[in-house]
Design an enzyme around this catalytic site. Structure first.
Site, short mmCIF file in Angstrom:
data_model
loop_
_atom_site.label_atom_id
_atom_site.label_comp_id
_atom_site.label_asym_id
_atom_site.label_seq_id
_atom_site.Cartn_x
_atom_site.Cartn_y
_atom_site.Cartn_z
N SER A 130 50.52 88.53 53.93
CA SER A 130 50.12 88.99 52.54
C SER A 130 49.11 88.33 52.24
O SER A 130 48.06 88.31 52.79
CB SER A 130 51.53 88.42 51.71
OG SER A 130 51.50 88.78 50.48
N TYR A 187 46.06 96.19 44.59
CA TYR A 187 45.75 95.32 45.42
C TYR A 187 46.97 94.42 45.63
O TYR A 187 47.84 94.11 46.65
CB TYR A 187 44.62 94.76 45.86
CG TYR A 187 44.62 93.99 47.11
CD1 TYR A 187 44.47 94.45 48.27
CD2 TYR A 187 44.43 92.34 46.85
CE1 TYR A 187 44.58 93.51 49.24
CE2 TYR A 187 44.18 91.50 47.98
CZ TYR A 187 44.44 92.33 49.24
OH TYR A 187 44.42 91.53 50.21
N LYS A 237 50.20 93.55 48.09
CA LYS A 237 50.48 92.36 48.86
C LYS A 237 51.88 91.69 48.58
O LYS A 237 52.65 91.02 49.23
CB LYS A 237 49.37 91.35 48.59
CG LYS A 237 48.13 91.75 48.99
CD LYS A 237 47.83 91.67 50.64
CE LYS A 237 48.25 92.69 51.42
NZ LYS A 237 48.25 92.25 52.80
#
Length: 251
Positions: free
Chosen positions: A107, A136, A140
Site C-alpha cells: 500500500s 490514488y 491504496k
C-alpha cells in the site's frame, strides 16, 4: 498499457534461479494465463508480494476493461492474481514452516490520506470526477482492505496476509507528477533500498506471526495498526463483493 513481471526465486539444494514471467495487471483477461504459467512451473509459493503500482495517473486513464487505471492495477489486478494463486499458497502452508507463507499487499502512506469513507461504492466508475490524488489514495486504501479481508477469509489456513507502507522514494512511479509536485515529494523521500527492506521484513521476518494476520507494516519494518476504518469487516465484505463482480468474467 503498463506491463509488469512476476519475479520469483526458486531455491533448490545447491542453486538459485531467478525467473521472469509476464503479468499485465491492466488487462484482467491476461492474468489467468500468467497464473497458469507460474503453476505449470511450480507446486509451491511461499511469499507473494503484490507490489506493482501506478500513481496519480492522468485523468481519464483506464484499463483494458474500462476501469479507472489505479483501481484496475493497484486493486483488481492483484486481487484476481491472488485469487488464482490462493490454492497453491494454502497447499504450501501445510508443508512450510509455520507463519512463513504470506501475501504482502503493498500500500502506501497515501492510504491514510484517503477520503472518508475510503471507498465510495456509488462512484466506483468515477462518473462524479475526483482529483488524481484522492483516486490514488482510495486505491491504496483498497490494498489495505483487501489484505484485511483476505486474512479473515483464509484464517486458519496458515497464510499470513499483511499490508504495508514501504515509505517514500523517487522512482518512475512519480512520472505523472508535475515538476513542483516532484520537488516537494523529494523533500520527504529516502533511498529506495529502504522500501526493499520494508517489503522483505513483511515477507520473511520471523518476528511476524499469525497474530499479525491482517496487520500493517510501516517504514522500514515496524508492525503497527492500520487506519482503523479500513479494517472494518463490513467494509471488507462489501469491497470484496464488488471486486468479485468485476473479476467474475475472467475466472
Amino acid at each position: 498499457m503498463e506491463r509488469y513481471c512476476i519475479k520469483y526465486s526458486i531455491e533448490r539444494v545447491d542453486f538459485r534461479v531467478l525467473t521472469f514471467l509476464p503479468l499485465q495487471l491492466g488487462d484482467l483477461s491476461m492474468i489467468k494465463s500468467s497464473a497458469e504459467q507460474f503453476l505449470a512451473k511450480e507446486t509451491r509459493l511461499d511469499v507473494q508480494w503484490n507490489n506493482a503500482d501506478v500513481m496519480v495517473s492522468p485523468q481519464g486513464s483506464k484499463t483494458k476493461q474500462g476501469l479507472e487505471l489505479q483501481i484496475g492495477v493497484n486493486n483488481l489486478g492483484h486481487f484476481l492474481f491472488t485469487w488464482f494463486l490462493r490454492p497453491v499458497l494454502e497447499a504450501t502452508a501445510k508443508i512450510a514452516p509455520r507463519n512463513s507463507v504470506r501475501v504482502i499487499w503493498v500500500s502506501s502512506s497515501a492510504a491514510d490520506a484517503a477520503p472518508h469513507p475510503a471507498i465510495d461504492f456509488e462512484n466506483m466508475d468515477y462518473h462524479r470526477e475526483e482529483g488524481i490524488w484522492p483516486k490514488y489514495s482510495r486505491s491504496k486504501a483498497g490494498s489495505v482492505i483487501h489484505s484485511a479481508e483476505f486474512a479473515r477469509r483464509t484464517q486458519g489456513s496458515g497464510i499470513v496476509s499483511i499490508a504495508l507502507n514501504p515509505g517514500n522514494f523517487v522512482a518512475n512511479l512519480q512520472q505523472n507528477m508535475s515538476k513542483m509536485q516532484l520537488a516537494m515529494f523529494k523533500l520527504a523521500t529516502s533511498h529506495p533500498k529502504n522500501g526493499a527492506y520494508a517489503e522483505l521484513f513483511a515477507g520473511v521476518s520471523s518476528t511476524i506471526t499469525e497474530k499479525d494476520n491482517g496487520g500493517w507494516v510501516s517504514p522500514f519494518g515496524k508492525v503497527g495498526p492500520a487506519r482503523k476504518d479500513l479494517l472494518d469487516p463490513e467494509l471488507g465484505r462489501k469491497h470484496r463483493e464488488w471486486s468479485e463482480a468485476q473479476i467474475r468474467p475472467f475466472l
